[in-house]
Design an enzyme around this catalytic site. Structure first.
Site, PDB file in Angstrom:
ATOM      1  N   LYS A 218      20.687  34.000  10.152  1.00 27.92           N
ATOM      2  CA  LYS A 218      21.672  34.780   9.509  1.00 27.92           C
ATOM      3  C   LYS A 218      21.852  36.128  10.522  1.00 27.92           C
ATOM      4  O   LYS A 218      22.481  36.880  10.200  1.00 27.92           O
ATOM      5  CB  LYS A 218      21.389  34.989   8.106  1.00 27.92           C
ATOM      6  CG  LYS A 218      21.231  33.831   7.287  1.00 27.92           C
ATOM      7  CD  LYS A 218      22.656  32.994   7.287  1.00 27.92           C
ATOM      8  CE  LYS A 218      23.823  33.414   7.001  1.00 27.92           C
ATOM      9  NZ  LYS A 218      24.722  32.695   6.352  1.00 27.92           N
TER      10      LYS A 218
ATOM     11  N   SER B  60      15.258  23.870   3.962  1.00 26.56           N
ATOM     12  CA  SER B  60      16.418  23.623   4.445  1.00 26.56           C
ATOM     13  C   SER B  60      16.276  22.685   5.848  1.00 26.56           C
ATOM     14  O   SER B  60      17.234  21.844   5.968  1.00 26.56           O
ATOM     15  CB  SER B  60      17.447  24.723   4.420  1.00 26.56           C
ATOM     16  OG  SER B  60      17.190  25.473   5.626  1.00 26.56           O
TER      17      SER B  60
HETATM   18  N1  PMP Z   1      19.280  27.332   5.315  1.00 23.35           N
HETATM   19  C1  PMP Z   1      18.692  28.656   5.164  1.00 23.35           C
HETATM   20  C2  PMP Z   1      17.366  28.710   4.614  1.00 23.35           C
HETATM   21  C3  PMP Z   1      19.598  29.471   5.016  1.00 23.35           C
HETATM   22  O1  PMP Z   1      19.261  30.898   4.442  1.00 23.35           O
HETATM   23  C4  PMP Z   1      21.008  29.436   5.232  1.00 23.35           C
HETATM   24  C5  PMP Z   1      22.048  30.458   4.981  1.00 23.35           C
HETATM   25  N2  PMP Z   1      22.560  30.406   3.722  1.00 23.35           N
HETATM   26  C6  PMP Z   1      21.609  28.224   5.304  1.00 23.35           C
HETATM   27  C7  PMP Z   1      20.744  26.964   5.552  1.00 23.35           C
HETATM   28  C8  PMP Z   1      22.984  27.835   5.474  1.00 23.35           C
HETATM   29  O2  PMP Z   1      23.634  28.387   6.742  1.00 23.35           O
HETATM   30  P1  PMP Z   1      25.166  28.716   6.301  1.00 23.35           P
HETATM   31  O3  PMP Z   1      25.433  29.902   5.523  1.00 23.35           O
HETATM   32  O4  PMP Z   1      25.524  29.257   7.559  1.00 23.35           O
HETATM   33  O5  PMP Z   1      26.056  27.813   5.676  1.00 23.35           O
END
Ligand code: PMP
Length: 321
Positions: free
Chosen positions: A58, A274
């Site tokens: 991010k 994730s």
């Molecule tokens: N995994 C994690 C740990 C995240 O913090 C995020 C961001 N919300 C994402 C995946 C997904 O990324 P995006 O917001 O670009 O879809």
């Protein structure tokens, strides 16, 4: 309107950005060893986004959104305000601290302790939202604050801001294209705001139209995959365009945790939850492709948004006493 004292570092006409802003991006691509001979039929790479200075993917959209806010004059006279499941909040707080910009973030109370500690360290104003409402609760709270105090806050809204996918179009996409020498066949990314998949995917499809874009979502509305959204039941981000996605793979929290444990133990890679989910999806793609002749085998790049250390306080879930 609140009269803000202008910190000399906040002068957007000053040109140069803080040094730490320049450290964002150019993260390594790590080949993942295959666990089974079958899987050797494909190549799997992790894009190690935890190597960013703020510790997550991010940093990229946060930097681009802060730049847009400065260029459009919303900053520095107002505070940047946004909702985040945690990583964007930390990125804004870190980059904002370096530039002397005020940052206010709405974060669900059940985000990891590490995130709250980092936000405090970087001096951000943190407003906690109802944990039962997840990231949508944080969004609703940020909207209310922005409406109540428009002179105090600039609501950046990462879920709708074009600078979010744009940051990935400009940086993540070209890095992956160059580092795989154009051999990538599949991009796998968990979706939260969807900025990573939308922006990186758009760049890669422009380079090679048959690259497949694979979204990863939690299998249920209530889940432990911090950062990801279950789109069917969530507030859908304005930047999310499902027509650009070739396939969505749903993963259970427990399977993702098992994968995180295995990656740490077997490969020395301690990644966020994730990432565990995205690796499961990537392995499914490689397994489905079966064994083919070299040149027809999938080359799968998995976005690895953050590292496991950001969840250390929760590792009891992974490693029983
Ligand atoms: N995994 C994690 C740990 C995240 O913090 C995020 C961001 N919300 C994402 C995946 C997904 O990324 P995006 O917001 O670009 O879809």
């Amino acid at each position: 309107m609140e009269t803000a004292t202008i910190d000399p570092r906040r002068d957007p006409t000053r040109g140069a950005e803080p040094a730490v802003w320049a450290l964002v991006g150019q993260t390594p691509l790590i080949p993942l060893e295959s666990e089974t001979p079958k899987r050797a039929s494909g190549t799997l790479f992790l894009k190690a986004e935890w190597m960013n200075p703020g510790g997550s993917v991010k940093d990229r959209p946060a930097r681009e959104i802060l730049r847009a806010g400065l260029a459009e004059g919303f900053l520095p006279t107002r505070r940047l305000l946004d909702a985040s499941s945690g990583n964007t909040a930390v990125a804004y707080a870190m980059l904002g601290a370096a530039a002397g910009l005020g940052v206010t973030v709405c974060v669900p109370r059940n985000a990891s302790v590490e995130r709250f500690q980092l936000l405090k360290l970087y001096g951000a104003e943190v407003i906690e939202s109802d944990p039962l409402e997840g990231s949508d609760g944080a969004i609703r709270l940020a909207r209310q604050l922005a409406e109540a105090s428009p002179d105090r806050y600039w609501y950046a809204n990462q879920y709708d801001h074009p600078a979010n996918p744009e940051s990935h179009y400009r940086t993540t996409g070209p890095e992956i294209w160059n580092d795989t020498s154009g051999s990538i066949t599949h991009l796998v990314a968990g979706v939260g705001t969807s900025g990573t998949l939308m922006g990186t995917g758009r760049f890669l499809k422009e380079m090679k139209a048959d690259i497949r874009l694979i979204a990863v979502e939690p299998s249920e509305p209530f889940h432990g995959l911090e950062g990801l959204k279950h789109m069917a039941t969530a507030l859908v981000p304005g930047i999310y365009d499902p027509s650009r996605i070739d396939r969505t793979i749903f993963v259970e929290t427990e399977s993702a945790e098992d994968k995180v444990r295995a990656l740490a133990k077997d490969q020395g890679l301690f990644v966020g939850w994730s990432v565990g989910a995205a690796v499961i999806a990537a392995e499914r793609i490689i397994d489905e492709a079966g064994t083919g002749a070299p040149g027809t085998r999938p080359v799968v790049v998995v976005i690895a948004p953050d590292g496991g250390t950001r969840y250390l306080s929760e590792t009891r879930r992974l490693v029983p006493d």
